[in-house]
Design a protein around this motif. Structure first.
Motif, PDB file in Angstrom:
ATOM      1  N   GLU A  27       0.838  -1.185   0.000  1.00  0.00           N
ATOM      2  CA  GLU A  27       0.000   0.000   0.000  1.00  0.00           C
ATOM      3  C   GLU A  27       0.879   1.242   0.000  1.00  0.00           C
ATOM      4  OE1 GLU A  27      -2.628   2.558   3.080  1.00  0.00           O
ATOM      5  OE2 GLU A  27      -1.447   0.875   3.752  1.00  0.00           O
ATOM      6  N   HIS A  29       0.471   5.361   0.589  1.00  0.00           N
ATOM      7  CA  HIS A  29      -0.431   6.408   1.081  1.00  0.00           C
ATOM      8  C   HIS A  29       0.338   7.712   1.084  1.00  0.00           C
ATOM      9  CE1 HIS A  29      -3.884   7.866   3.313  1.00  0.00           C
ATOM     10  NE2 HIS A  29      -3.050   8.476   4.157  1.00  0.00           N
ATOM     11  N   SER A  33      -3.778  12.622   1.850  1.00  0.00           N
ATOM     12  CA  SER A  33      -4.793  11.979   1.025  1.00  0.00           C
ATOM     13  C   SER A  33      -5.590  10.972   1.843  1.00  0.00           C
ATOM     14  CB  SER A  33      -4.128  11.285  -0.155  1.00  0.00           C
ATOM     15  OG  SER A  33      -5.070  10.560  -0.877  1.00  0.00           O
ATOM     16  N   THR A  34      -6.872  10.845   1.536  1.00  0.00           N
ATOM     17  CA  THR A  34      -7.720   9.902   2.254  1.00  0.00           C
ATOM     18  C   THR A  34      -7.783   8.546   1.568  1.00  0.00           C
ATOM     19  OG1 THR A  34      -9.662  10.675   1.058  1.00  0.00           O
ATOM     20  CG2 THR A  34      -9.177  11.726   3.180  1.00  0.00           C
ATOM     21  N   THR A  35      -7.181   8.417   0.400  1.00  0.00           N
ATOM     22  CA  THR A  35      -7.201   7.152  -0.320  1.00  0.00           C
ATOM     23  C   THR A  35      -5.820   6.517  -0.325  1.00  0.00           C
ATOM     24  OG1 THR A  35      -6.765   8.214  -2.417  1.00  0.00           O
ATOM     25  CG2 THR A  35      -9.081   7.882  -1.825  1.00  0.00           C
ATOM     26  N   SER A  36      -5.827   5.208  -0.380  1.00  0.00           N
ATOM     27  CA  SER A  36      -4.581   4.455  -0.461  1.00  0.00           C
ATOM     28  C   SER A  36      -4.517   3.796  -1.826  1.00  0.00           C
ATOM     29  CB  SER A  36      -4.535   3.371   0.605  1.00  0.00           C
ATOM     30  OG  SER A  36      -4.581   3.936   1.886  1.00  0.00           O
ATOM     31  N   HIS A  37      -3.318   3.552  -2.278  1.00  0.00           N
ATOM     32  CA  HIS A  37      -3.105   2.845  -3.545  1.00  0.00           C
ATOM     33  C   HIS A  37      -2.460   1.495  -3.237  1.00  0.00           C
ATOM     34  CE1 HIS A  37      -4.172   6.321  -5.932  1.00  0.00           C
ATOM     35  NE2 HIS A  37      -3.424   7.063  -5.117  1.00  0.00           N
ATOM     36  N   TRP A  38      -3.125   0.446  -3.695  1.00  0.00           N
ATOM     37  CA  TRP A  38      -2.646  -0.899  -3.457  1.00  0.00           C
ATOM     38  C   TRP A  38      -2.048  -1.469  -4.738  1.00  0.00           C
ATOM     39  CZ3 TRP A  38      -2.735  -3.191   1.275  1.00  0.00           C
ATOM     40  CH2 TRP A  38      -3.507  -2.570   2.249  1.00  0.00           C
TER      41      TRP A  38
END
Length: 149
Positions: A27, A29, A33-38
């Motif tokens: 992940e 982050h 930012s409130t979103t994570s990238h997986w």
């Protein structure tokens, strides 16, 4: 994330039987930012541990037993087919030869019956006695007229 996970797991779905797949995800982050990238880091199929030597020996003997059974079955099947073919050929030969003999007897009877009947009817009662005597002698195993005993 779901699309990359599907792309990573899809190749493992081809094959037979149940399987376990290990997927390592990472992940990222970024700050506020409130979103994570997986991201899928690695995917692999977990294989069961190989059986111990005793189990392998039993499996080897079991497979050899079935191979022997199939080999014997194949040999016996070939023998059975040969016997059935020979028997069928014998039966066909008997039918053909029996038919030829029967036809030959029929032709001979048709050819000889008028001649025999003319000879018998010319002789009258004596001719009938002669025919009866010939038939008795032909049917008797001891044709010399002597009784055994």
């Amino acid at each position: 994330m779901a699309q990359s996970l599907t792309v990573a797991v899809l190749p493992f779905m081809r094959g037979l039987g149940p399987r376990t797949v290990r997927v390592e995800l990472s992940e990222t982050h970024e700050g506020a930012s409130t979103t994570s990238h997986w991201r899928v880091e690695r995917a692999e199929t977990l294989r069961p541990a190989p059986p111990d030597e005793a189990v392998e020996d039993v499996l080897r003997e079991y497979r050899q037993l079935h191979a022997d059974i199939f080999h014997r079955y194949r040999e016996e099947m070939v023998d059975s087919v040969k016997l059935a073919g020979a028997f069928t050929l014998e039966q066909v030969a008997l039918c053909v030869i029996g038919g030829l003999v029967g036809k030959g007897l029929h032709v001979a009877f048709e050819a000889l019956a008028p001649t025999v009947m003319r000879v018998v009817t010319r002789g009258g009662v004596a001719g009938m006695r002669w025919l009866r005597t010939q038939l008795v002698r032909a049917g008797s195993p001891n044709s010399s007229g002597q009784s055994s005993g």
